[in-house]
Design a protein around this motif. Structure first.
Motif, short mmCIF file in Angstrom:
data_model
loop_
_atom_site.label_atom_id
_atom_site.label_comp_id
_atom_site.label_asym_id
_atom_site.label_seq_id
_atom_site.Cartn_x
_atom_site.Cartn_y
_atom_site.Cartn_z
N THR A 107 -12.97 -8.54 4.90
CA THR A 107 -13.72 -7.87 3.84
C THR A 107 -13.82 -6.38 4.11
O THR A 107 -14.17 -5.97 5.22
N SER A 156 -11.98 -8.47 -0.71
CA SER A 156 -11.80 -9.43 0.38
C SER A 156 -10.43 -10.07 0.27
O SER A 156 -9.84 -10.18 -0.81
N ARG A 215 -8.61 -13.57 1.83
CA ARG A 215 -8.87 -14.83 2.51
C ARG A 215 -7.54 -15.50 2.78
O ARG A 215 -6.71 -15.61 1.87
#
Length: 188
Positions: free
Chosen positions: A45, A50, A52
């Motif tokens: 982040t 962000s 992932r």
């Protein structure tokens, strides 16, 4: 660079490509990159952005780019799933802007047949609405790549002025098996 720093680079490159590889960028990443775990996935982040990523058996199983907790990526698919049977083979790609399926220059969702580069399902979206102005909004192909079905959509409704809105093809992918005519979501 460490693996974590490289993942931070991937996040920023996806969201701010002009900022990459500058001293200002490297200082920013070192001071602001947060790394957390979420259900087996690593989350990188930076501010509201962000990235992932989840790994299984030493290969990436999915990647997801988000902005303010919504799937979002300006210059590529925001969500990518990889085949569990063939590492590094893409299973699906979805383009999102601010949480809505959206792509200006192509389909916003592509699903591939397992262990194949053949596109199984292709869908065109703008601002989260299933639509396309200049062709079918969805196509479905058989595993051998032959066309099985085309559907024309306009603003979320089956619609086509100059021909059938749904075309179903014989197994050869060229001979028309059946058609349906729709105007503004109403079957004709």
């Amino acid at each position: 660079f460490s693996d974590d720093f490289s993942q931070g680079l991937a996040l920023i490159e996806a969201t701010h490509p002009a900022f990459i590889n500058t001293d200002e960028f490297k200082a920013y990443v070192k001071g602001h990159l947060k790394i957390t775990d979420d259900k087996g996935a690593k989350v990188y982040t930076l501010g509201h952005y962000s990235y992932r990523v989840s790994r299984e058996d030493d290969h990436v199983s999915f990647e997801e780019w988000r902005y303010k907790n919504k799937d979002h990526r300006e210059n590529g698919p925001a969500v990518i799933y990889y085949s569990t049977q063939s590492p590094h083979r893409v299973q699906s790609k979805d383009w999102y802007i601010k949480g809505n399926l959206h792509r200006e220059d192509g389909p916003a969702t592509i699903l591939y047949w397992t262990n194949s580069d053949v596109e199984k399902l292709v869908g065109w979206y703008k601002d989260g609405v299933f639509t396309r102005d200049d062709g079918p909004a969805s196509t479905f192909r058989r595993q051998d790549g032959t066309l099985e079905r085309e559907t024309w959509m306009y603003h979320g409704r089956k619609h086509r002025n100059d021909g059938p809105a749904v075309i179903i093809y014989e197994p050869d992918g060229q001979t028309i098996k059946s058609t349906e005519f729709w105007i503004h979501g109403k079957k004709q």
